[in-house]
Design a protein around this motif. Sequence first.
Motif, PDB file in Angstrom:
ATOM      1  N   ALA A 200     -54.153  22.146  33.324  1.00 42.69           N
ATOM      2  CA  ALA A 200     -55.592  22.009  33.536  1.00 42.69           C
ATOM      3  C   ALA A 200     -56.381  23.067  32.782  1.00 42.69           C
ATOM      4  O   ALA A 200     -57.597  22.939  32.622  1.00 42.69           O
ATOM      5  CB  ALA A 200     -55.918  22.084  35.031  1.00 42.69           C
ATOM      6  N   ARG A 201     -55.687  24.122  32.318  1.00 41.07           N
ATOM      7  CA  ARG A 201     -56.353  25.192  31.564  1.00 41.07           C
ATOM      8  C   ARG A 201     -56.378  24.894  30.067  1.00 41.07           C
ATOM      9  O   ARG A 201     -56.746  25.743  29.274  1.00 41.07           O
ATOM     10  CB  ARG A 201     -55.653  26.526  31.816  1.00 41.07           C
ATOM     11  CG  ARG A 201     -55.555  26.880  33.297  1.00 41.07           C
ATOM     12  CD  ARG A 201     -56.911  27.054  33.936  1.00 41.07           C
ATOM     13  NE  ARG A 201     -56.830  27.129  35.385  1.00 41.07           N
ATOM     14  CZ  ARG A 201     -57.561  27.938  36.122  1.00 41.07           C
ATOM     15  NH1 ARG A 201     -58.415  28.757  35.546  1.00 41.07           N
ATOM     16  NH2 ARG A 201     -57.455  27.919  37.441  1.00 41.07           N
ATOM     17  N   ASP A 202     -55.960  23.692  29.692  1.00 45.12           N
ATOM     18  CA  ASP A 202     -56.027  23.249  28.299  1.00 45.12           C
ATOM     19  C   ASP A 202     -55.208  24.165  27.388  1.00 45.12           C
ATOM     20  O   ASP A 202     -55.604  24.488  26.274  1.00 45.12           O
ATOM     21  CB  ASP A 202     -57.485  23.213  27.811  1.00 45.12           C
ATOM     22  CG  ASP A 202     -57.668  22.257  26.624  1.00 45.12           C
ATOM     23  OD1 ASP A 202     -56.859  21.331  26.499  1.00 45.12           O
ATOM     24  OD2 ASP A 202     -58.610  22.463  25.856  1.00 45.12           O
ATOM     25  N   LEU A 203     -54.037  24.577  27.854  1.00 44.02           N
ATOM     26  CA  LEU A 203     -53.194  25.454  27.063  1.00 44.02           C
ATOM     27  C   LEU A 203     -52.406  24.664  26.024  1.00 44.02           C
ATOM     28  O   LEU A 203     -52.397  23.433  26.031  1.00 44.02           O
ATOM     29  CB  LEU A 203     -52.230  26.233  27.951  1.00 44.02           C
ATOM     30  CG  LEU A 203     -51.041  25.495  28.591  1.00 44.02           C
ATOM     31  CD1 LEU A 203     -50.113  26.516  29.230  1.00 44.02           C
ATOM     32  CD2 LEU A 203     -51.502  24.512  29.642  1.00 44.02           C
ATOM     33  N   ASP A 204     -51.721  25.374  25.136  1.00 47.02           N
ATOM     34  CA  ASP A 204     -50.987  24.736  24.047  1.00 47.02           C
ATOM     35  C   ASP A 204     -49.708  24.113  24.576  1.00 47.02           C
ATOM     36  O   ASP A 204     -48.729  24.800  24.854  1.00 47.02           O
ATOM     37  CB  ASP A 204     -50.673  25.774  22.963  1.00 47.02           C
ATOM     38  CG  ASP A 204     -50.002  25.151  21.742  1.00 47.02           C
ATOM     39  OD1 ASP A 204     -49.883  23.920  21.692  1.00 47.02           O
ATOM     40  OD2 ASP A 204     -49.620  25.916  20.830  1.00 47.02           O
ATOM     41  N   PHE A 205     -49.706  22.800  24.692  1.00 44.30           N
ATOM     42  CA  PHE A 205     -48.564  22.076  25.237  1.00 44.30           C
ATOM     43  C   PHE A 205     -47.369  22.126  24.287  1.00 44.30           C
ATOM     44  O   PHE A 205     -46.219  21.991  24.714  1.00 44.30           O
ATOM     45  CB  PHE A 205     -48.971  20.620  25.494  1.00 44.30           C
ATOM     46  CG  PHE A 205     -47.868  19.748  26.009  1.00 44.30           C
ATOM     47  CD1 PHE A 205     -47.463  19.830  27.327  1.00 44.30           C
ATOM     48  CD2 PHE A 205     -47.227  18.840  25.182  1.00 44.30           C
ATOM     49  CE1 PHE A 205     -46.452  19.027  27.815  1.00 44.30           C
ATOM     50  CE2 PHE A 205     -46.223  18.032  25.658  1.00 44.30           C
ATOM     51  CZ  PHE A 205     -45.827  18.127  26.984  1.00 44.30           C
ATOM     52  N   SER A 206     -47.616  22.332  23.004  1.00 42.12           N
ATOM     53  CA  SER A 206     -46.553  22.289  21.997  1.00 42.12           C
ATOM     54  C   SER A 206     -45.939  23.656  21.704  1.00 42.12           C
ATOM     55  O   SER A 206     -45.103  23.776  20.812  1.00 42.12           O
ATOM     56  CB  SER A 206     -47.090  21.698  20.689  1.00 42.12           C
ATOM     57  OG  SER A 206     -48.126  22.516  20.162  1.00 42.12           O
ATOM     58  N   ALA A 207     -46.330  24.694  22.440  1.00 41.34           N
ATOM     59  CA  ALA A 207     -45.790  26.033  22.207  1.00 41.34           C
ATOM     60  C   ALA A 207     -44.275  26.037  22.367  1.00 41.34           C
ATOM     61  O   ALA A 207     -43.717  25.323  23.210  1.00 41.34           O
ATOM     62  CB  ALA A 207     -46.424  27.029  23.172  1.00 41.34           C
ATOM     63  N   THR A 208     -43.590  26.839  21.562  1.00 43.60           N
ATOM     64  CA  THR A 208     -42.129  26.915  21.620  1.00 43.60           C
ATOM     65  C   THR A 208     -41.677  28.355  21.827  1.00 43.60           C
ATOM     66  O   THR A 208     -42.372  29.300  21.455  1.00 43.60           O
ATOM     67  CB  THR A 208     -41.496  26.386  20.323  1.00 43.60           C
ATOM     68  OG1 THR A 208     -41.965  27.168  19.211  1.00 43.60           O
ATOM     69  CG2 THR A 208     -41.857  24.926  20.109  1.00 43.60           C
ATOM     70  N   ASN A 209     -40.500  28.526  22.414  1.00 42.68           N
ATOM     71  CA  ASN A 209     -39.928  29.855  22.573  1.00 42.68           C
ATOM     72  C   ASN A 209     -39.076  30.192  21.345  1.00 42.68           C
ATOM     73  O   ASN A 209     -39.107  29.473  20.350  1.00 42.68           O
ATOM     74  CB  ASN A 209     -39.110  29.949  23.869  1.00 42.68           C
ATOM     75  CG  ASN A 209     -37.957  28.949  23.910  1.00 42.68           C
ATOM     76  OD1 ASN A 209     -37.512  28.440  22.876  1.00 42.68           O
ATOM     77  ND2 ASN A 209     -37.477  28.661  25.109  1.00 42.68           N
ATOM     78  N   GLU A 210     -38.298  31.257  21.428  1.00 44.56           N
ATOM     79  CA  GLU A 210     -37.519  31.685  20.267  1.00 44.56           C
ATOM     80  C   GLU A 210     -36.476  30.659  19.837  1.00 44.56           C
ATOM     81  O   GLU A 210     -36.029  30.650  18.692  1.00 44.56           O
ATOM     82  CB  GLU A 210     -36.834  33.024  20.559  1.00 44.56           C
ATOM     83  CG  GLU A 210     -37.772  34.211  20.532  1.00 44.56           C
ATOM     84  CD  GLU A 210     -37.033  35.528  20.599  1.00 44.56           C
ATOM     85  OE1 GLU A 210     -35.778  35.522  20.696  1.00 44.56           O
ATOM     86  OE2 GLU A 210     -37.699  36.573  20.559  1.00 44.56           O
ATOM     87  N   ASN A 211     -36.059  29.804  20.753  1.00 38.02           N
ATOM     88  CA  ASN A 211     -35.086  28.769  20.430  1.00 38.02           C
ATOM     89  C   ASN A 211     -35.738  27.475  19.973  1.00 38.02           C
ATOM     90  O   ASN A 211     -35.056  26.466  19.794  1.00 38.02           O
ATOM     91  CB  ASN A 211     -34.196  28.482  21.645  1.00 38.02           C
ATOM     92  CG  ASN A 211     -33.191  29.587  21.873  1.00 38.02           C
ATOM     93  OD1 ASN A 211     -33.072  30.500  21.072  1.00 38.02           O
ATOM     94  ND2 ASN A 211     -32.474  29.510  22.975  1.00 38.02           N
ATOM     95  N   GLY A 212     -37.061  27.498  19.817  1.00 38.22           N
ATOM     96  CA  GLY A 212     -37.767  26.298  19.381  1.00 38.22           C
ATOM     97  C   GLY A 212     -37.934  25.256  20.472  1.00 38.22           C
ATOM     98  O   GLY A 212     -38.208  24.093  20.187  1.00 38.22           O
ATOM     99  N   GLN A 213     -37.808  25.666  21.733  1.00 39.36           N
ATOM    100  CA  GLN A 213     -37.903  24.734  22.855  1.00 39.36           C
ATOM    101  C   GLN A 213     -39.315  24.703  23.431  1.00 39.36           C
ATOM    102  O   GLN A 213     -39.919  25.739  23.661  1.00 39.36           O
ATOM    103  CB  GLN A 213     -36.912  25.134  23.955  1.00 39.36           C
ATOM    104  CG  GLN A 213     -35.468  25.113  23.519  1.00 39.36           C
ATOM    105  CD  GLN A 213     -34.594  25.870  24.503  1.00 39.36           C
ATOM    106  OE1 GLN A 213     -34.834  27.047  24.794  1.00 39.36           O
ATOM    107  NE2 GLN A 213     -33.578  25.213  25.028  1.00 39.36           N
ATOM    108  N   THR A 214     -39.806  23.504  23.681  1.00 40.28           N
ATOM    109  CA  THR A 214     -41.086  23.325  24.347  1.00 40.28           C
ATOM    110  C   THR A 214     -40.854  23.232  25.849  1.00 40.28           C
ATOM    111  O   THR A 214     -39.710  23.145  26.313  1.00 40.28           O
ATOM    112  CB  THR A 214     -41.781  22.048  23.874  1.00 40.28           C
ATOM    113  OG1 THR A 214     -40.958  20.919  24.244  1.00 40.28           O
ATOM    114  CG2 THR A 214     -42.005  22.052  22.369  1.00 40.28           C
ATOM    115  N   ALA A 215     -41.939  23.206  26.601  1.00 41.10           N
ATOM    116  CA  ALA A 215     -41.817  23.045  28.057  1.00 41.10           C
ATOM    117  C   ALA A 215     -41.138  21.717  28.393  1.00 41.10           C
ATOM    118  O   ALA A 215     -40.295  21.648  29.293  1.00 41.10           O
ATOM    119  CB  ALA A 215     -43.201  23.115  28.701  1.00 41.10           C
TER     120      ALA A 215
END
Length: 247
Positions: A200-215
Amino acid sequence: MVAAVNKLQKSINSDEDEPSRPAHVQGPASSKLHGSSILLDANSTKRKSAFLPYRPQSTVLTNLQRGNTEATFCPVEVTLSFHERAGQGEITEDQVKAELLRQKHIDFRDSHGFTPLHWASSYGQLVSAQLLVAAGADVNSLAPDMVTPLLLAAAGGHNEIVRFLLDRGAVSTHMDIVGNTALMYAAAGNHPHTCNELLARDLDFSATNENGQTAYALAVEHGSHLSQALLEQYMTAVLTAGALGNI
């Protein structure tokens, strides 16, 4: 994207997510928070995102304190630190003021580097969190491995505390030492209501961690079906809204 999230809220209640982490991944049976958020590969020194829960396996409350046994005789007195009492929701405004007279500020750390607000957020104690923030606690305070109170609340599925911390200025896109965000912790832990608060905070849904994994990838990997379904609904709503906007 916020509009897309609003469409989902009709089908999601506001109750706190139920913890769903399997017992074998719990931290040590200790009254101290566990601060490690990384694992080492058995064959290398490469860091791997682990999503180890920061909450200890058991709380510091005894069965007697919980009311699960008859109060007859207790030979051992249970003494809790201020951090532990914050984690159990057993602090009052007067106690916070008294602690401030003994400490330089309310964000003083325990032996593992956690503040009282980290404890309250990890255990889902909203009243404790409110008292601490009112006393000047930093909602973006960093514990070991760059862990914030928001990450702890998200990892435990405490959506009310997640909402409270965000309303008080917590950075929704903050990443821990291996690039994990609050949404990633909530998704991996199978906490759909918490995911919804963050989305609901309109955050970046496509962000990835160091392993390239999204939520979403983490929800699939950890078998977090409720979070996976919520994220799929979110993606569909975003795509639909985008298509309608191009008409």
